[in-house]
Design an enzyme around this catalytic site. Structure first.
Site, short mmCIF file in Angstrom:
data_model
loop_
_atom_site.label_atom_id
_atom_site.label_comp_id
_atom_site.label_asym_id
_atom_site.label_seq_id
_atom_site.Cartn_x
_atom_site.Cartn_y
_atom_site.Cartn_z
N TYR A 152 0.84 -1.22 0.13
CA TYR A 152 0.00 0.04 0.05
C TYR A 152 0.67 1.31 -0.02
CZ TYR A 152 -4.82 1.73 0.43
OH TYR A 152 -6.08 2.37 0.37
N LYS A 159 -3.99 7.85 3.38
CA LYS A 159 -5.00 7.37 3.98
C LYS A 159 -4.80 7.89 5.58
CE LYS A 159 -7.99 5.32 1.18
NZ LYS A 159 -9.25 6.10 0.93
#
Length: 252
Positions: A152, A159
């Site tokens: 990620y 995020k």
């Protein structure tokens, strides 16, 4: 009477009928809401076609969250379809491929990820504020940013910034009676997910770790949480992150 009877919502991020945002829009309509969608550029035609698969075809307005003119004129353009907004759904995220290699990523790619995936929540809140009033709510979609997930990389950092931005939005909008909450969904096999190198890493292990099990092909549980947060049943809840991940977030 539906959970969102008479409410008027803006839903961003509808690209396919497998997306969480599409199912938020569908469920919201089924629960009595009127829905407007956003898209931009070449994806406008795609979103307009997908909008016809909803129970009622939803209008689509153009919005690129990195375009200041789009944001500055959004409330006026939405006024052609709704006289107010009771809820806004932020389902927007993007990172260039270079951002998925943490140590080699260049600032240009990282800054794009942060702009589109995190700052956009504040930008969307400001753009829609003229149409919102006490009782309105923003709901965004995140992927639990407390951890450094494999593959990620800088999207995970984005995020984390997104989740912090939500708390600050809650602080700033709270005095106006407007809530801001997030839903942390487990991995769903969406168009956005497919663009993440190695996404199958999540798919292969999530169901095994989740006490309730997990279906990467089922976006409806996360969509239901969004609809609930947009309803009047959470009048005193803001700055919250609701996990819809089968329970993985609490497991060691």
């Amino acid at each position: 009477m539906g959970l969102l009877e008479g409410k008027k919502l803006l839903v961003t991020g509808v690209l396919t009928d497998s997306s969480i945002a599409f199912h938020v829009a569908r469920l919201a309509q089924e629960q009595g809401a009127s829905v407007v969608l956003t898209s931009f550029g070449r994806t406008m035609k795609i979103t307009s076609a997908i909008a016809r698969r909803l129970p009622q075809t939803a209008p689509v307005v153009e919005l690129d969250v990195s375009d200041k003119q789009h944001l500055d004129t959004l409330a006026e353009r939405l006024g052609e379809h709704v006289d107010r907004l009771d809820g806004v759904v932020h389902s927007i995220g993007f990172a260039p491929q270079g951002a998925f290699d943490f140590m080699t990523a260049e600032w240009e790619d990282v800054s794009t990820a942060l702009h589109v995936s995190a700052y956009s929540l504040k930008a969307l809140a400001v753009a829609t504020l003229p149409l919102m009033s006490a009782g309105s709510g923003l709901v965004g979609l995140t992927f639990d940013a407390r951890y450094a997930w494999p593959v990620y990389d800088w999207m995970g950092v984005a995020k984390a910034a997104f989740e912090s931005t939500s708390r600050y939005c809650a602080r700033e909008l709270g005095p106006k009676g407007i809530r801001c909450n997030l839903v942390a969904a487990g991995p769903i096999r969406t168009t956005a997910a497919k663009s993440i190198p190695g996404f199958q890493t999540f798919e292969d292990s999530w169901g095994e770790r989740a006490p309730l099990g997990w279906d990467v092909k089922d976006p409806e549980p996360a969509a239901k949480a969004c609809v609930a947060l947009l309803s009047d049943w959470f009048p005193a809840t803001t700055a919250e992150i609701v996990h819809v991940d089968g329970g993985v977030h609490a497991m060691g």
